[in-house]
Design a protein around this motif. Sequence first.
Motif, PDB file in Angstrom:
ATOM      1  N   GLY A   7       0.783  -1.310   0.009  1.00  0.00           N
ATOM      2  CA  GLY A   7      -0.135  -0.125   0.090  1.00  0.00           C
ATOM      3  C   GLY A   7       0.804   1.173  -0.161  1.00  0.00           C
ATOM      4  N   ALA A   8       0.534   2.240   0.781  1.00  0.00           N
ATOM      5  CA  ALA A   8       1.283   3.421   1.062  1.00  0.00           C
ATOM      6  C   ALA A   8       2.511   3.286   1.841  1.00  0.00           C
ATOM      7  CB  ALA A   8       0.648   4.616   1.849  1.00  0.00           C
ATOM      8  N   GLY A   9       2.871   2.093   2.504  1.00  0.00           N
ATOM      9  CA  GLY A   9       3.813   1.932   3.526  1.00  0.00           C
ATOM     10  C   GLY A   9       5.133   1.072   2.907  1.00  0.00           C
ATOM     11  N   ARG A  10       6.075   1.226   3.423  1.00  0.00           N
ATOM     12  CA  ARG A  10       7.467   0.568   3.005  1.00  0.00           C
ATOM     13  C   ARG A  10       7.910  -0.032   4.301  1.00  0.00           C
ATOM     14  NH1 ARG A  10      12.457   2.787  -0.278  1.00  0.00           N
ATOM     15  NH2 ARG A  10      13.716   1.091  -0.622  1.00  0.00           N
ATOM     16  N   LYS A  11       8.481  -1.196   4.451  1.00  0.00           N
ATOM     17  CA  LYS A  11       9.130  -1.550   5.738  1.00  0.00           C
ATOM     18  C   LYS A  11      10.772  -2.045   5.172  1.00  0.00           C
ATOM     19  CE  LYS A  11       9.302  -5.968   8.498  1.00  0.00           C
ATOM     20  NZ  LYS A  11       8.520  -7.144   8.790  1.00  0.00           N
ATOM     21  N   LEU A  12      11.601  -1.516   5.958  1.00  0.00           N
ATOM     22  CA  LEU A  12      13.060  -1.930   5.813  1.00  0.00           C
ATOM     23  C   LEU A  12      13.226  -2.582   6.907  1.00  0.00           C
ATOM     24  CD1 LEU A  12      14.650   1.295   4.124  1.00  0.00           C
ATOM     25  CD2 LEU A  12      13.673  -0.833   2.985  1.00  0.00           C
ATOM     26  N   GLN A  13      14.023  -3.888   6.998  1.00  0.00           N
ATOM     27  CA  GLN A  13      14.441  -4.590   7.823  1.00  0.00           C
ATOM     28  C   GLN A  13      16.091  -4.813   7.989  1.00  0.00           C
ATOM     29  OE1 GLN A  13      13.817  -9.042   8.498  1.00  0.00           O
ATOM     30  NE2 GLN A  13      12.238  -8.301   9.579  1.00  0.00           N
ATOM     31  N   PHE A  14      16.444  -4.275   9.383  1.00  0.00           N
ATOM     32  CA  PHE A  14      17.925  -4.685   9.297  1.00  0.00           C
ATOM     33  C   PHE A  14      18.202  -5.338  10.416  1.00  0.00           C
ATOM     34  CE2 PHE A  14      16.916  -0.152   7.767  1.00  0.00           C
ATOM     35  CZ  PHE A  14      17.760  -0.132   6.397  1.00  0.00           C
ATOM     36  N   GLY A  15      19.395  -5.858  10.339  1.00  0.00           N
ATOM     37  CA  GLY A  15      19.658  -6.963  11.431  1.00  0.00           C
ATOM     38  C   GLY A  15      21.106  -7.112  11.993  1.00  0.00           C
ATOM     39  N   SER A  16      21.466  -7.592  12.843  1.00  0.00           N
ATOM     40  CA  SER A  16      22.825  -7.845  13.693  1.00  0.00           C
ATOM     41  C   SER A  16      22.840  -9.269  14.341  1.00  0.00           C
ATOM     42  CB  SER A  16      23.276  -6.766  14.225  1.00  0.00           C
ATOM     43  OG  SER A  16      22.925  -6.796  15.319  1.00  0.00           O
ATOM     44  N   ASN A  17      23.708  -9.462  14.659  1.00  0.00           N
ATOM     45  CA  ASN A  17      23.837 -10.841  15.671  1.00  0.00           C
ATOM     46  C   ASN A  17      23.213 -10.401  17.002  1.00  0.00           C
ATOM     47  OD1 ASN A  17      25.849  -9.020  16.489  1.00  0.00           O
ATOM     48  ND2 ASN A  17      27.354 -10.520  17.056  1.00  0.00           N
TER      49      ASN A  17
ATOM     50  N   ALA B 159      21.436   1.526  18.294  1.00  0.00           N
ATOM     51  CA  ALA B 159      22.879   1.958  18.789  1.00  0.00           C
ATOM     52  C   ALA B 159      23.629   0.500  18.257  1.00  0.00           C
ATOM     53  CB  ALA B 159      23.016   1.869  20.251  1.00  0.00           C
ATOM     54  N   ALA B 160      23.218  -0.750  18.379  1.00  0.00           N
ATOM     55  CA  ALA B 160      23.914  -1.936  18.186  1.00  0.00           C
ATOM     56  C   ALA B 160      24.019  -1.852  16.830  1.00  0.00           C
ATOM     57  CB  ALA B 160      23.057  -3.148  18.665  1.00  0.00           C
ATOM     58  N   LEU B 161      23.109  -1.595  15.773  1.00  0.00           N
ATOM     59  CA  LEU B 161      23.214  -1.628  14.371  1.00  0.00           C
ATOM     60  C   LEU B 161      24.345  -0.511  13.813  1.00  0.00           C
ATOM     61  CD1 LEU B 161      19.477  -2.373  13.533  1.00  0.00           C
ATOM     62  CD2 LEU B 161      21.383  -3.903  13.128  1.00  0.00           C
ATOM     63  N   THR B 162      24.342   0.435  14.462  1.00  0.00           N
ATOM     64  CA  THR B 162      25.383   1.684  14.240  1.00  0.00           C
ATOM     65  C   THR B 162      26.798   1.475  14.483  1.00  0.00           C
ATOM     66  OG1 THR B 162      24.882   3.081  15.699  1.00  0.00           O
ATOM     67  CG2 THR B 162      23.488   3.328  13.791  1.00  0.00           C
ATOM     68  N   ARG B 163      27.019   0.528  15.414  1.00  0.00           N
ATOM     69  CA  ARG B 163      28.418   0.282  15.878  1.00  0.00           C
ATOM     70  C   ARG B 163      29.013  -0.806  14.784  1.00  0.00           C
ATOM     71  NH1 ARG B 163      26.428  -1.275  21.154  1.00  0.00           N
ATOM     72  NH2 ARG B 163      26.760  -3.473  20.390  1.00  0.00           N
ATOM     73  N   ARG B 164      29.996  -0.348  14.500  1.00  0.00           N
ATOM     74  CA  ARG B 164      30.893  -1.569  13.584  1.00  0.00           C
ATOM     75  C   ARG B 164      30.820  -3.003  13.958  1.00  0.00           C
ATOM     76  NH1 ARG B 164      34.442   0.751   9.267  1.00  0.00           N
ATOM     77  NH2 ARG B 164      34.166   2.914  10.192  1.00  0.00           N
ATOM     78  N   ASP B 165      30.941  -3.304  15.062  1.00  0.00           N
ATOM     79  CA  ASP B 165      30.973  -4.550  15.412  1.00  0.00           C
ATOM     80  C   ASP B 165      29.660  -5.307  15.702  1.00  0.00           C
ATOM     81  OD1 ASP B 165      31.842  -4.681  18.827  1.00  0.00           O
ATOM     82  OD2 ASP B 165      30.710  -3.269  17.637  1.00  0.00           O
ATOM     83  N   GLY B 166      28.330  -4.409  15.833  1.00  0.00           N
ATOM     84  CA  GLY B 166      27.132  -4.696  15.951  1.00  0.00           C
ATOM     85  C   GLY B 166      26.372  -4.746  14.667  1.00  0.00           C
ATOM     86  N   GLY B 167      26.589  -4.095  13.775  1.00  0.00           N
ATOM     87  CA  GLY B 167      25.955  -3.782  12.618  1.00  0.00           C
ATOM     88  C   GLY B 167      26.578  -4.785  11.338  1.00  0.00           C
ATOM     89  N   ARG B 168      25.900  -4.768  10.265  1.00  0.00           N
ATOM     90  CA  ARG B 168      26.190  -5.879   9.176  1.00  0.00           C
ATOM     91  C   ARG B 168      27.301  -5.269   8.517  1.00  0.00           C
ATOM     92  NH1 ARG B 168      22.697  -8.124   5.520  1.00  0.00           N
ATOM     93  NH2 ARG B 168      22.646  -6.323   4.468  1.00  0.00           N
TER      94      ARG B 168
END
Length: 125
Positions: free
Chosen positions: A67-77, A116-125
């Motif tokens: 519809g009018a929405g969009r979902k972006l999914q990001f993940g880490s360990n 915060a975890a996703l933006t850290r170099r070791d926590g993000g992809r």
Amino acid sequence: MRSVGISVGLGLAVSACATTGPVVRQNALPAPPAPSYGTVGLERVMGQNANAVTRLFGQPQLDLTEGAGRKLQFGSNICVLDAYLYAPVQGGVPVVRHVDARQRSGAPIDRASCVAALTRRDGGR
């Protein structure tokens, strides 16, 4: 004597309830704006478009449009973050209006902690 004591007591009680009117302060500083409930720590994500969020977290693991929405999914360990983008009412580029977060196990996690975890170099992809 007893009536004098009662009169004095009543007089003190009534005087304690009296007000002198509203207090007007000259040159008072305006109150700081109240933080948006539930978005503290999410300032780097909320209101951002898909390109900005992708620059922050890397390529999404999932990109869905419905519809009018969009979902972006990001993940880490550590966690999974779902960012939901919607166009402003007056039109324009869709921006993040809501985020959900969870641990990899599905257990709850604070959304700001996941960001915060996703933006850290070791926590993000």
